[in-house]
Design a protein around this motif. Structure first.
Motif, PDB file in Angstrom:
ATOM      1  N   ALA A   1      65.461  53.745 -41.719  1.00 57.37           N
ATOM      2  CA  ALA A   1      66.216  54.905 -41.011  1.00 57.37           C
ATOM      3  C   ALA A   1      67.693  54.942 -41.524  1.00 57.37           C
ATOM      4  O   ALA A   1      68.152  55.941 -41.532  1.00 57.37           O
ATOM      5  CB  ALA A   1      66.021  54.437 -39.548  1.00 57.37           C
ATOM      6  N   LYS A   2      68.223  53.867 -42.260  1.00 59.57           N
ATOM      7  CA  LYS A   2      69.571  53.959 -42.432  1.00 59.57           C
ATOM      8  C   LYS A   2      69.525  54.593 -43.841  1.00 59.57           C
ATOM      9  O   LYS A   2      70.471  55.242 -44.097  1.00 59.57           O
ATOM     10  CB  LYS A   2      70.047  52.518 -42.831  1.00 59.57           C
ATOM     11  N   SER A   3      68.811  54.190 -44.492  1.00 56.28           N
ATOM     12  CA  SER A   3      68.595  54.857 -45.892  1.00 56.28           C
ATOM     13  C   SER A   3      68.390  56.504 -45.575  1.00 56.28           C
ATOM     14  O   SER A   3      68.959  57.580 -46.391  1.00 56.28           O
ATOM     15  CB  SER A   3      67.516  54.280 -46.917  1.00 56.28           C
ATOM     16  N   GLU A   4      67.269  56.955 -44.806  1.00 54.22           N
ATOM     17  CA  GLU A   4      67.291  58.544 -44.654  1.00 54.22           C
ATOM     18  C   GLU A   4      68.386  59.036 -44.025  1.00 54.22           C
ATOM     19  O   GLU A   4      68.804  60.196 -44.367  1.00 54.22           O
ATOM     20  CB  GLU A   4      66.120  58.432 -43.652  1.00 54.22           C
TER      21      GLU A   4
ATOM     22  N   LEU B   1      63.286  46.318 -33.324  1.00 49.75           N
ATOM     23  CA  LEU B   1      62.695  46.963 -34.644  1.00 49.75           C
ATOM     24  C   LEU B   1      62.390  45.896 -35.734  1.00 49.75           C
ATOM     25  O   LEU B   1      63.431  45.133 -35.748  1.00 49.75           O
ATOM     26  CB  LEU B   1      63.245  48.270 -34.793  1.00 49.75           C
ATOM     27  N   HIS B   2      61.468  46.030 -36.569  1.00 51.74           N
ATOM     28  CA  HIS B   2      61.351  45.425 -37.732  1.00 51.74           C
ATOM     29  C   HIS B   2      62.318  45.708 -38.750  1.00 51.74           C
ATOM     30  O   HIS B   2      62.811  46.970 -38.708  1.00 51.74           O
ATOM     31  CB  HIS B   2      60.230  45.751 -38.299  1.00 51.74           C
ATOM     32  N   PRO B   3      63.205  44.731 -39.426  1.00 49.98           N
ATOM     33  CA  PRO B   3      63.904  45.231 -40.282  1.00 49.98           C
ATOM     34  C   PRO B   3      63.791  46.232 -41.312  1.00 49.98           C
ATOM     35  O   PRO B   3      64.688  47.083 -41.621  1.00 49.98           O
ATOM     36  CB  PRO B   3      64.279  43.834 -41.099  1.00 49.98           C
ATOM     37  N   LYS B   4      62.504  46.411 -41.592  1.00 48.93           N
ATOM     38  CA  LYS B   4      62.178  47.387 -42.746  1.00 48.93           C
ATOM     39  C   LYS B   4      62.302  48.837 -42.201  1.00 48.93           C
ATOM     40  O   LYS B   4      62.520  49.883 -42.687  1.00 48.93           O
ATOM     41  CB  LYS B   4      60.814  47.321 -43.294  1.00 48.93           C
TER      42      LYS B   4
END
Length: 88
Positions: free
Chosen positions: A64-67, A56-59
């Protein structure tokens, strides 16, 4: 005061699954305590997750990690929920 002696675990025998079950039943009968299993509930075949490897793209990962941090869940859960919304 007597000196504490460590239990010799190297010489202890293993308890069989049958003995564990018998002990759980005896505790339940004598004290009315149900031994609940720890961890996640067992899923049926249609709900089991399949392990995959995906790039997956790093963005996407950062989003996903911030959510996930906001919601207090894992980032893979966020990605899975987003993909499930798209599939319905």
């Amino acid at each position: 005061m007597p000196k504490r002696v460590e239990f010799p675990f190297a010489h202890a025998r293993r308890i069989s699954p049958e003995e564990v079950l018998a002990a759980e039943q005896a505790i339940q009968e004598q004290f009315g305590i149900n031994s609940t299993r720890r961890g996640r509930p067992i899923k049926n075949e249609t709900e089991k997750y399949q392990s995959v490897s995906i790039r997956l793209h790093p963005k996407v990962i950062a989003w996903a990690k911030s959510e996930a941090e906001k919601q207090g869940v894992g980032y893979q859960t966020i990605i899975n929920e987003a993909l499930l919304k798209l599939s319905t």
